[in-house]
Design a protein around this motif. Structure first.
Motif, PDB file in Angstrom:
ATOM      1  N   ALA A  29       0.847  -1.266  -0.064  1.00 46.27           N
ATOM      2  CA  ALA A  29       0.080  -0.334   0.234  1.00 46.27           C
ATOM      3  C   ALA A  29       0.925   1.000  -0.134  1.00 46.27           C
ATOM      4  CB  ALA A  29      -0.963  -0.039   1.112  1.00 46.27           C
ATOM      5  N   GLN A  65      -4.078   5.695   3.418  1.00 50.92           N
ATOM      6  CA  GLN A  65      -5.465   6.050   3.738  1.00 50.92           C
ATOM      7  C   GLN A  65      -6.248   4.633   2.165  1.00 50.92           C
ATOM      8  OE1 GLN A  65      -8.184   7.678   4.237  1.00 50.92           O
ATOM      9  NE2 GLN A  65     -10.006   5.511   3.194  1.00 50.92           N
ATOM     10  N   ALA A  66      -4.844   3.752   1.735  1.00 48.51           N
ATOM     11  CA  ALA A  66      -5.135   2.499   0.754  1.00 48.51           C
ATOM     12  C   ALA A  66      -4.493   1.577   1.947  1.00 48.51           C
ATOM     13  CB  ALA A  66      -3.907   2.367   0.071  1.00 48.51           C
ATOM     14  N   CYS A  67      -3.340   1.446   3.017  1.00 52.87           N
ATOM     15  CA  CYS A  67      -3.993   0.467   4.359  1.00 52.87           C
ATOM     16  C   CYS A  67      -5.060   0.367   5.117  1.00 52.87           C
ATOM     17  CB  CYS A  67      -2.227   1.546   5.040  1.00 52.87           C
ATOM     18  SG  CYS A  67      -2.589   0.250   6.505  1.00 52.87           S
ATOM     19  N   LEU A  68      -5.921   1.401   5.050  1.00 51.86           N
ATOM     20  CA  LEU A  68      -6.886   1.081   5.275  1.00 51.86           C
ATOM     21  C   LEU A  68      -7.764   0.327   5.447  1.00 51.86           C
ATOM     22  CD1 LEU A  68      -7.190   4.751   8.074  1.00 51.86           C
ATOM     23  CD2 LEU A  68      -6.317   2.595   8.858  1.00 51.86           C
ATOM     24  N   GLU A  69      -8.197   0.598   3.695  1.00 57.36           N
ATOM     25  CA  GLU A  69      -9.006  -0.038   3.209  1.00 57.36           C
ATOM     26  C   GLU A  69      -8.706  -1.906   2.461  1.00 57.36           C
ATOM     27  OE1 GLU A  69      -8.634   2.419  -0.516  1.00 57.36           O
ATOM     28  OE2 GLU A  69      -9.417   3.715   0.172  1.00 57.36           O
ATOM     29  N   GLN A  70      -7.312  -1.464   2.750  1.00 60.47           N
ATOM     30  CA  GLN A  70      -6.532  -2.956   2.360  1.00 60.47           C
ATOM     31  C   GLN A  70      -7.532  -3.766   3.914  1.00 60.47           C
ATOM     32  OE1 GLN A  70      -3.305  -4.092   0.569  1.00 60.47           O
ATOM     33  NE2 GLN A  70      -3.036  -2.410   0.083  1.00 60.47           N
ATOM     34  N   ALA A 116      -9.230  -3.491   6.051  1.00 58.14           N
ATOM     35  CA  ALA A 116     -11.326  -3.179   6.066  1.00 58.14           C
ATOM     36  C   ALA A 116     -11.242  -4.793   5.317  1.00 58.14           C
ATOM     37  CB  ALA A 116     -11.409  -2.450   5.558  1.00 58.14           C
ATOM     38  N   GLN A 117     -10.392  -4.692   3.747  1.00 60.11           N
ATOM     39  CA  GLN A 117     -11.242  -6.102   2.796  1.00 60.11           C
ATOM     40  C   GLN A 117     -10.187  -7.248   3.356  1.00 60.11           C
ATOM     41  OE1 GLN A 117      -9.864  -4.362  -1.066  1.00 60.11           O
ATOM     42  NE2 GLN A 117     -11.420  -3.153  -0.950  1.00 60.11           N
ATOM     43  N   THR A 159      -7.751  -8.428   6.522  1.00 60.81           N
ATOM     44  CA  THR A 159      -7.172  -8.824   7.415  1.00 60.81           C
ATOM     45  C   THR A 159      -5.783  -9.074   7.723  1.00 60.81           C
ATOM     46  OG1 THR A 159      -8.751  -8.624   9.123  1.00 60.81           O
ATOM     47  CG2 THR A 159      -6.971  -8.880  10.214  1.00 60.81           C
ATOM     48  N   ASP A 179      -9.525  -0.217  16.317  1.00 58.34           N
ATOM     49  CA  ASP A 179     -10.999  -1.047  16.275  1.00 58.34           C
ATOM     50  C   ASP A 179     -10.607  -2.684  16.752  1.00 58.34           C
ATOM     51  OD1 ASP A 179     -12.820  -2.582  15.090  1.00 58.34           O
ATOM     52  OD2 ASP A 179     -12.393  -1.403  12.435  1.00 58.34           O
ATOM     53  N   THR A 206      -9.385  -5.228  14.448  1.00 60.00           N
ATOM     54  CA  THR A 206      -7.860  -4.772  13.603  1.00 60.00           C
ATOM     55  C   THR A 206      -7.027  -4.627  14.914  1.00 60.00           C
ATOM     56  OG1 THR A 206      -8.204  -3.116  13.185  1.00 60.00           O
ATOM     57  CG2 THR A 206      -9.088  -4.186  11.586  1.00 60.00           C
TER      58      THR A 206
END
Length: 330
Positions: free
Chosen positions: A39, A43-48, A50-51, A53, A78, A81
């Motif tokens: 990533a 932001q890309a990290c958080l999206e991955q 979420a999809q 773990t 969270d 996570t």
């Protein structure tokens, strides 16, 4: 973002860095042993995450838009996570900068330029620690579940003991049936109780519909316990109980309740038999009363007859009393 396919059993590491050369370098180092995802920003990290773990995150600190410290705080905040180990890999090497990483929730901190062996060792340690922690949590959850199950079993056995004790004070079938409904209610179960000999029904819902009555009667000879869906029918000689909401979603509780309810129905059946015996004895006593009274009258008559005692008449009177009693029994 790129993903290098490896064996499905490999642990998954997410590498986050805004510098492409750093991503390529870490990908080459890790891809021999791990499944690696990349990533380029926070932001890309958080999206991955979420999809899918990851098992571990290697995270740069100094990135545009969203820095690594913020990403770390969000991941650790969270509950879904928070258990993911995070190792900062950063050129920020001052003590205050490393402490800031730990305060954000990081599990470890590696400074650039990093030693590959040291980095791999820290990754192994972090993954092992996570495995040990998850295993400990599973053991704790299992112990808690076992404790809760033991407590629930004790409560249920106490309910059974209370009913058995109280049933000894029941003088009639209605009181016994109402006590049985109350006990089932304390179990959280909705039931229909059928007294086989009298044909009487008791239910939490009040009146029992004809379909339920016909079903209970038709299944009476099909076995002591009949399961169908979330319902179970418990049959004994003198009583049948249809439970409408057995906990089929919880097999441990379901089996425990099945055993407890079987015992409960057997106790009720025994008490019904005792009450019937008691009622039969009372009826027999009432039938015997005229005979006993007649015999006492005959004895008194004989005592006052003196020398005029007529044994033939006395035998005739006694035989008449016996015949009257036998005709009453019939």
């Amino acid at each position: 973002m790129t993903t290098k396919p490896v064996e499905a059993s490999a642990q998954h590491i997410l590498v986050v860095d805004d510098q492409p050369e750093n991503l390529r370098s870490l990908d080459q180092i890790l891809s021999y042993s791990y499944q690696v995802s990349l990533a380029a920003n926070g932001q890309a990290c958080l999206e991955q995450v979420a999809q899918s773990t990851p098992d571990l995150i290697l995270l740069d600190v100094d990135m545009p838009l969203m820095d690594g410290l913020t990403v770390c705080r969000l991941v650790k905040a969270d509950p879904a996570t928070s258990m993911i180990p995070i190792i900062f890999v950063s050129a920020l090497s001052r003590l205050s900068e490393r402490l800031a990483g730990y305060q954000a929730g990081a599990d470890d901190y590696v400074t650039k330029p990093y030693d590959v062996d040291e980095l791999l060792a820290k990754i192994r340690i972090a993954l092992n620690n996570r495995h040990d922690l998850e295993a400990a949590r599973e053991r704790a959850l299992l112990a808690q579940e076992e404790m809760e199950a033991s407590l629930a079993a004790c409560i249920e056995l106490n309910l059974l003991a209370d009913f058995i004790d109280n049933s000894l004070d029941c003088d009639d079938l209605r009181t016994l049936g109402e006590g049985l409904l109350e006990t089932f209610d304390r179990f959280g179960l909705r039931v229909i109780v059928r007294l086989v000999e009298s044909g009487h029904y008791f239910s939490h819902a009040g009146e029992v519909g004809m379909l339920d009555q016909e079903m209970m009667e038709s299944l009476y000879d099909n076995g002591k316990i009949i399961d169908f869906g979330h319902r179970s029918l418990f049959n004994a000689e003198s009583v049948s109980v249809l439970v409408r909401n057995m906990p089929v979603h919880d097999q441990t509780r379901y089996q425990r309740w099945r055993d407890n309810l079987k015992l409960l129905v057997e106790v009720v059946n025994s008490r019904i038999f005792s009450l019937q015996q008691q009622s039969n004895r009372q009826k027999e006593r009432e039938r015997l009363q005229p005979l006993i009274a007649g015999i006492h009258q005959l004895i008194e008559k004989l005592q006052h007859s003196g020398d005029d005692l007529n044994w033939d008449q006395a035998c005739h009177d006694l035989n008449r009393l016996r015949m009257a009693w036998e005709s009453q029994r019939a």
